[in-house]
Design a protein around this motif. Structure first.
Motif, PDB file in Angstrom:
ATOM      1  N   GLY A 260      -7.467   4.518   9.794  1.00  0.00           N
ATOM      2  CA  GLY A 260      -8.125   3.796   8.709  1.00  0.00           C
ATOM      3  C   GLY A 260      -9.246   2.903   9.227  1.00  0.00           C
ATOM      4  N   LEU A 261      -8.983   2.183  10.332  1.00  0.00           N
ATOM      5  CA  LEU A 261     -10.036   1.344  10.915  1.00  0.00           C
ATOM      6  C   LEU A 261     -11.184   2.200  11.435  1.00  0.00           C
ATOM      7  N   LYS A 262     -10.852   3.354  11.980  1.00  0.00           N
ATOM      8  CA  LYS A 262     -11.885   4.267  12.469  1.00  0.00           C
ATOM      9  C   LYS A 262     -12.758   4.775  11.317  1.00  0.00           C
TER      10      LYS A 262
ATOM     11  N   PRO B 279       4.439   3.939   2.181  1.00  0.00           N
ATOM     12  CA  PRO B 279       3.147   3.275   2.375  1.00  0.00           C
ATOM     13  C   PRO B 279       3.102   2.524   3.702  1.00  0.00           C
ATOM     14  N   ILE B 280       1.920   2.373   4.270  1.00  0.00           N
ATOM     15  CA  ILE B 280       1.747   1.606   5.504  1.00  0.00           C
ATOM     16  C   ILE B 280       2.320   0.206   5.347  1.00  0.00           C
ATOM     17  N   MET B 281       2.161  -0.383   4.166  1.00  0.00           N
ATOM     18  CA  MET B 281       2.580  -1.768   3.943  1.00  0.00           C
ATOM     19  C   MET B 281       4.099  -1.940   3.862  1.00  0.00           C
TER      20      MET B 281
ATOM     21  N   PHE C  23      -3.497   1.586   2.441  1.00  0.00           N
ATOM     22  CA  PHE C  23      -2.462   0.702   2.974  1.00  0.00           C
ATOM     23  C   PHE C  23      -1.337   0.409   1.983  1.00  0.00           C
ATOM     24  N   VAL C  24      -1.695   0.026   0.770  1.00  0.00           N
ATOM     25  CA  VAL C  24      -0.678  -0.383  -0.202  1.00  0.00           C
ATOM     26  C   VAL C  24       0.041   0.829  -0.786  1.00  0.00           C
ATOM     27  N   ASN C  25      -0.696   1.918  -0.977  1.00  0.00           N
ATOM     28  CA  ASN C  25      -0.115   3.153  -1.511  1.00  0.00           C
ATOM     29  C   ASN C  25      -0.327   4.290  -0.520  1.00  0.00           C
ATOM     30  N   ASN C  26       0.428   5.323  -0.669  1.00  0.00           N
ATOM     31  CA  ASN C  26       0.262   6.531   0.140  1.00  0.00           C
ATOM     32  C   ASN C  26      -0.524   7.559  -0.661  1.00  0.00           C
TER      33      ASN C  26
END
Length: 648
Positions: free
Chosen positions: A494-496, A470-472, A549-552
């Motif tokens: 993700g922001l995009k 995950p990103i986190m 973010f928290v999970n993939n």
């Protein structure tokens, strides 16, 4: 007439079974109760951090001011220095000890960073390295010169105070004398590059620095092993660097004594560069080997100052060409862009444009997000491929044209993340690299009418791999080969998605800019960011934070079936779509009629809030020849093959 109706009925029958995939139904992994579960946030807001994602009314942060005197010996590659640190304890806690970072100890044969480096090539080290560096701490004394008890463990030093440092305003001043040998290649952060006109020293993480003490976990003492970079206290820096007089020194701060370290002609050009929108050569390639291009002395001391920053770095070389230009800031203030590079880099439309690139990047980000706070922005060609420090960046000496714009744009973008918005990159690298990568693309689109801009696809092949962490995860807890995807590209994308597909640019940009303003020179957490975007945009995005973010979590939207209302195209088409994987997303569908007309429909993510299958109507008075989910191919759909339907 009857024949035409019969053919139409036959056509409709074929229409609703046109995709072979429909006959091989996949079981959905999607759970709307899991995706949209409530109670995502752990912190409901307190005096330190507001529930709205802003600093709370009692937010506090400690500070550390540094006075550093150091000298470079270019015969044995050693730095000898002393640093006087004044530490301010603004926390509500009394302190019996302090923790400092000793990053150079990573390059000792006993350093964890060296010991965990793989035998194969790695950006952060080489398991076969024979270099044995690290600090030699010669003394640690208080303001009266008395020794302070201390212990050193790997890249950390604990100072055990004789009396507690009082809370809410207590101060202590102490001095550390030290020495170390500069590594040739220091985890792509610092190093020495040999060029024909002399060595280029890229000097960073070069003095003992305070660890952060915060309201989240107290002391942040994660050992430095390479992947995680910044988490520092802000403070003011007064620095004196002594080198052989034939060296040119650049540092990320205001040069206080230019009249002492430049020749009269160089001083004139330096002052001209401060007023010029075009690049001015301060020391040319022809002057590099001219002994008269440096003051005739044995050694020179360069004096610098930088305020309200969390680090400082510098470079020194006999080989430097130096040029500069004025940076224009929105408030009317000015800064100075400088570039230092060897003769070999001054070719092929590359480093001679470095100052142009640096100036443009700083001006774009200042206009778009938050005004640049530092007096200079220095770009240095070195053997460090790309590394940022406040007001100074190291970029690859072999970078050419567009690649130099890319790395320059990226490294100076870091002045906003994490140098101004100072998140804990040691644990949450994506809040630095990912946010910066996001604004880099916007800046590249703007620079010189998009000279180097290339539209990017969704990179779903990066984001849909099931073996990604995950990103986190912390950078130290990721496979090195995954860091690029998880720390840079996936969070940036993700922001995009939030900006372009989920929220819209006007609301997103307002909330993102407000987040930067609220957390400038402070330490936000991921939860602070999530709350700031939700409050600033008015959207509940728990489902997105949880999945991206928290999970993939994977994404897979599909067309399940297509039919016509009352079996008659003139009443419109009914399209049934399905969410097959755990990650929900808004849906954009484009239908093409038999005459070639395009009809688009965008459905919000809330269609998946209590459904795994959704049916909607496309207003059409004629038959359809095709339907496409995600026609612009912007979503990270792992299986685009089931996103389209075509009539037989």
């Amino acid at each position: 007439m009857m024949k035409r109706i019969a053919l139409a009925s036959l056509s409709l029958l074929a229409l609703s079974h046109a995709l072979p995939a429909f006959s091989q139904e996949k079981t959905s992994n999607y759970s709307y109760t899991e995706a949209f579960a409530p109670l995502f946030f752990k912190n409901n807001g307190n005096d330190y951090r507001s529930a709205s994602g802003k600093p709370g009314p009692a937010y506090w942060q400690n500070a550390a001011d540094y006075k550093i005197q150091a000298s470079l010996n270019d015969q044995n590659d050693q730095i000898t220095g002393s640093v006087e640190i004044t530490y301010s304890n603004n926390s509500p806690d009394n302190m019996d000890y302090l923790w400092l970072q000793l990053d150079q100890n990573m390059f000792s044969q006993y350093g964890r960073g060296q010991l965990i480096s793989p035998l194969t090539s790695s950006r952060y080290g080489d398991g076969n390295s024979t270099f044995d560096g690290g600090y030699q701490i010669q003394s640690v004394t208080d303001a009266n010169g008395s020794a302070i008890e201390h212990i050193i463990n790997d890249t950390r030093m604990q100072l055990r105070l004789p009396t507690s440092l009082k809370s809410k305003g207590g101060k202590i001043t102490f001095k550390i004398k030290y020495q170390y040998t500069v590594p040739k290649y220091g985890a792509d952060r610092t190093g020495i590059l040999d060029k024909k006109n002399g060595k280029i020293y890229a000097i960073a993480q070069w003095f003992p620095r305070l660890c952060v003490y915060d309201d989240i976990r107290g002391w942040n003492t994660l050992p430095y092993t390479g992947p995680g970079e910044f988490y520092r206290e802000f403070g003011n820096y007064q620095v004196e660097i002594t080198t052989p007089a034939n060296h040119m020194v650049v540092l990320g701060g205001e040069l206080l004594n230019p009249q002492e370290v430049f020749t009269p002609e160089q001083l004139k050009r330096y002052q001209q560069a401060q007023r010029s929108d075009e690049t001015v050569i301060i020391r040319s390639a022809d002057e590099v080997n001219d002994k008269n291009s440096r003051p005739i002395k044995k050694n020179l001391t360069w004096k610098y100052q930088l305020n309200n920053a969390q680090d400082i770095a510098w470079a020194s070389s006999t080989a430097f060409i130096l040029d500069g230009a004025k940076i224009n800031l929105p408030s009317g203030k000015k800064a100075l862009a400088l570039s230092a590079y060897p003769e070999e880099s001054n070719s092929n439309n590359a480093w001679e444009r470095s100052t142009e690139y640096t100036k443009a990047a700083i001006e774009i980000y200042s206009k778009s997000w938050f005004e640049y706070p530092y007096p200079v922005a220095v770009n240095v060609a070195s053997n460090v491929g790309g590394m940022e420090y406040p007001a100074l960046s190291f970029c690859g000496h072999q970078a050419k044209a567009g690649s130099l714009w890319g790395v320059t744009n990226h490294e100076f973008g870091h002045n906003w993340f994490p140098m101004i918005v100072a998140s804990n990159e040691r644990e949450h690298g994506w809040m630095d690299e990912g946010f910066n990568t996001f604004i880099n693309e916007l800046a590249t689109k703007e620079f010189n009418n998009g000279e180097y801009y290339r539209s990017q696809a969704s990179r779903s092949y990066i984001f849909t791999a099931r073996n990604l962490e995950p990103i986190m995860s912390t950078p130290q807890n990721m496979k090195e080969r995954n860091i690029g995807a998880l720390v840079y590209y996936k969070p940036a994308y993700g922001l995009k998605l939030l900006r372009n597909e989920i929220i819209g640019s006007e609301r997103f940009d307002y909330a993102f800019k407000k987040y930067i303003q609220d957390w400038a020179y402070k330490h936000p957490t991921p939860e602070d960011f999530f709350k700031a975007i939700e409050n600033g945009t008015g959207e509940n995005l728990n489902w997105f934070w949880r999945g991206w973010f928290v999970n993939n979590w994977q994404m897979d939207q599909s067309i399940k079936s297509v039919s016509y209302v009352n079996n008659n195209p003139k009443f419109g088409a009914l399209v049934t779509i399905e969410n097959l994987e755990k990650l929900p997303m808004p849906v954009t569908v484009e239908a093409t009629t038999i005459s070639g007309k395009k009809i688009r429909k965008k459905l919000p993510v809330e269609i998946w809030e209590r459904n795994t299958i959704w049916q909607f109507k496309i207003p059409t008075a004629e038959s359809l020849q095709s339907i496409q989910i995600d026609p612009d191919m912007v979503m990270p759909d792992k299986n685009p093959d089931n996103n389209s339907w075509k009539a037989n």
